[in-house]
Write a protein that holds these residues in place. Sequence first.
Motif, PDB file in Angstrom:
ATOM      1  N   HIS A 139       6.135   3.037  12.486  1.00  0.00           N
ATOM      2  CA  HIS A 139       5.281   4.111  11.953  1.00  0.00           C
ATOM      3  C   HIS A 139       3.884   3.620  11.579  1.00  0.00           C
ATOM      4  O   HIS A 139       3.126   4.362  10.955  1.00  0.00           O
ATOM      5  N   GLY A 140       3.527   2.397  11.925  1.00  0.00           N
ATOM      6  CA  GLY A 140       2.178   1.912  11.699  1.00  0.00           C
ATOM      7  C   GLY A 140       1.885   1.522  10.262  1.00  0.00           C
ATOM      8  O   GLY A 140       2.794   1.337   9.445  1.00  0.00           O
ATOM      9  N   SER A 141       0.593   1.416   9.951  1.00  0.00           N
ATOM     10  CA  SER A 141       0.116   0.917   8.658  1.00  0.00           C
ATOM     11  C   SER A 141      -0.619   2.019   7.896  1.00  0.00           C
ATOM     12  O   SER A 141      -1.273   2.876   8.490  1.00  0.00           O
ATOM     13  N   THR A 142      -0.536   1.935   6.578  1.00  0.00           N
ATOM     14  CA  THR A 142      -1.270   2.856   5.705  1.00  0.00           C
ATOM     15  C   THR A 142      -1.924   2.043   4.597  1.00  0.00           C
ATOM     16  O   THR A 142      -1.251   1.249   3.934  1.00  0.00           O
ATOM     17  N   MET A 143      -3.234   2.240   4.407  1.00  0.00           N
ATOM     18  CA  MET A 143      -3.957   1.532   3.359  1.00  0.00           C
ATOM     19  C   MET A 143      -4.004   2.393   2.102  1.00  0.00           C
ATOM     20  O   MET A 143      -4.346   3.583   2.169  1.00  0.00           O
ATOM     21  N   LEU A 144      -3.646   1.785   0.976  1.00  0.00           N
ATOM     22  CA  LEU A 144      -3.656   2.488  -0.301  1.00  0.00           C
ATOM     23  C   LEU A 144      -4.680   1.848  -1.231  1.00  0.00           C
ATOM     24  O   LEU A 144      -4.655   0.626  -1.424  1.00  0.00           O
ATOM     25  N   HIS A 145      -5.579   2.640  -1.780  1.00  0.00           N
ATOM     26  CA  HIS A 145      -6.468   2.189  -2.840  1.00  0.00           C
ATOM     27  C   HIS A 145      -5.751   2.529  -4.151  1.00  0.00           C
ATOM     28  O   HIS A 145      -5.677   3.704  -4.542  1.00  0.00           O
ATOM     29  N   THR A 146      -5.213   1.504  -4.790  1.00  0.00           N
ATOM     30  CA  THR A 146      -4.248   1.743  -5.860  1.00  0.00           C
ATOM     31  C   THR A 146      -4.844   2.457  -7.073  1.00  0.00           C
ATOM     32  O   THR A 146      -4.110   3.090  -7.824  1.00  0.00           O
ATOM     33  N   LYS A 147      -6.146   2.378  -7.281  1.00  0.00           N
ATOM     34  CA  LYS A 147      -6.742   3.085  -8.420  1.00  0.00           C
ATOM     35  C   LYS A 147      -6.661   4.606  -8.225  1.00  0.00           C
ATOM     36  O   LYS A 147      -6.789   5.361  -9.183  1.00  0.00           O
ATOM     37  N   ASN A 148      -6.463   5.031  -6.974  1.00  0.00           N
ATOM     38  CA  ASN A 148      -6.382   6.462  -6.680  1.00  0.00           C
ATOM     39  C   ASN A 148      -4.949   6.993  -6.669  1.00  0.00           C
ATOM     40  O   ASN A 148      -4.741   8.194  -6.493  1.00  0.00           O
ATOM     41  N   LEU A 149      -3.974   6.100  -6.819  1.00  0.00           N
ATOM     42  CA  LEU A 149      -2.581   6.540  -6.784  1.00  0.00           C
ATOM     43  C   LEU A 149      -2.258   7.370  -8.025  1.00  0.00           C
ATOM     44  O   LEU A 149      -2.742   7.090  -9.119  1.00  0.00           O
ATOM     45  N   THR A 150      -1.436   8.372  -7.854  1.00  0.00           N
ATOM     46  CA  THR A 150      -1.020   9.219  -8.970  1.00  0.00           C
ATOM     47  C   THR A 150       0.495   9.313  -9.023  1.00  0.00           C
ATOM     48  O   THR A 150       1.169   9.361  -7.988  1.00  0.00           O
ATOM     49  N   ARG A 151       1.022   9.352 -10.237  1.00  0.00           N
ATOM     50  CA  ARG A 151       2.466   9.443 -10.427  1.00  0.00           C
ATOM     51  C   ARG A 151       2.955  10.892 -10.463  1.00  0.00           C
ATOM     52  O   ARG A 151       4.151  11.147 -10.309  1.00  0.00           O
ATOM     53  N   THR A 152       2.046  11.824 -10.643  1.00  0.00           N
ATOM     54  CA  THR A 152       2.429  13.219 -10.891  1.00  0.00           C
ATOM     55  C   THR A 152       3.365  13.814  -9.829  1.00  0.00           C
ATOM     56  O   THR A 152       4.355  14.457 -10.184  1.00  0.00           O
ATOM     57  N   PRO A 153       3.103  13.634  -8.516  1.00  0.00           N
ATOM     58  CA  PRO A 153       3.989  14.281  -7.534  1.00  0.00           C
ATOM     59  C   PRO A 153       5.430  13.779  -7.572  1.00  0.00           C
ATOM     60  O   PRO A 153       6.334  14.451  -7.076  1.00  0.00           O
ATOM     61  N   TRP A 154       5.623  12.602  -8.137  1.00  0.00           N
ATOM     62  CA  TRP A 154       6.950  11.981  -8.087  1.00  0.00           C
ATOM     63  C   TRP A 154       7.752  12.182  -9.364  1.00  0.00           C
ATOM     64  O   TRP A 154       8.906  11.754  -9.446  1.00  0.00           O
TER      65      TRP A 154
END
Length: 272
Positions: A139-154
């Motif tokens: 399924h390839g690669s995905t880059m995450l900028h961790t400062k933009n991650l949010t816990r709300t959806p989970w």
Amino acid sequence: MTRQYQFRLEGHASAPGELLASDAIALIRAFKDLAYRLTRSVADRPGLGRANSTIEKLSTVRVSLREGSTRLMFAVGDIDAIVDPFADLVDRDFAAIVHGMATGERPTGIADSVAEAVDRLVVGLSTSAPVVTIDVPGHGSTMLHTKNLTRTPWQREHTVANEAVLHGTLEMVDLRSSNFRLRDSVGNAIDLMDVVDPDEAAHLVGERVTVSGFFVAGVGTHRHRMENPRIIAGVDAASRLRLAPTPELASVIAEARTVPTAPPLDLSDDEF
């Protein structure tokens, strides 16, 4: 057969190929829990059947830290298995989860138990490095900028946690996820999530226990649960009321035999 997931961490304070132990432990625990819950969730879907005896092996996680740039490599699966019936669906769902972390949206069909594990992974990623690139096999690669991650959806919605103390029988232990289950006196099943000192608590399975933590009432088909509970051996009612323990019959008989025989009553015929 196993498949490889790669977490490439960039911009952290440690030297290339190194990672703070606390960050590594948090990521390893979170991914290990997610791999297990995702495999179990896929196995529970209609039409696939349930394979309790194989889920543990098929969700086994091995980890290595590669030289050069800091790369955490997770090998998932049973090395002795010829076929993994859940691998494609697990990888597809995990790729959707990674995309959901990048966009801040929870994919449809992700169970609450899986989402809770994703929430912990988000926390681990946020403290590990500014940029994390995740490779999912097929399924390839995905880059995450961790400062933009949010816990709300989970996170579960519309739940209020209150401190509480519960009493009941500890009837299920899952040391892999630190999740247990309590059966209270009227038969309610209560999930115990992220138990404190799970290895110690596991010795109490099948026994009466006292559980203290944050209680969240179940909504709809979701069971009541306790978050971050502490489990201790229960104290029975007689002990709480400071009643003397009920002696065993054999000890009562033995004690009775030591009592001297009472002298006969000296009664006149009229008194008799």
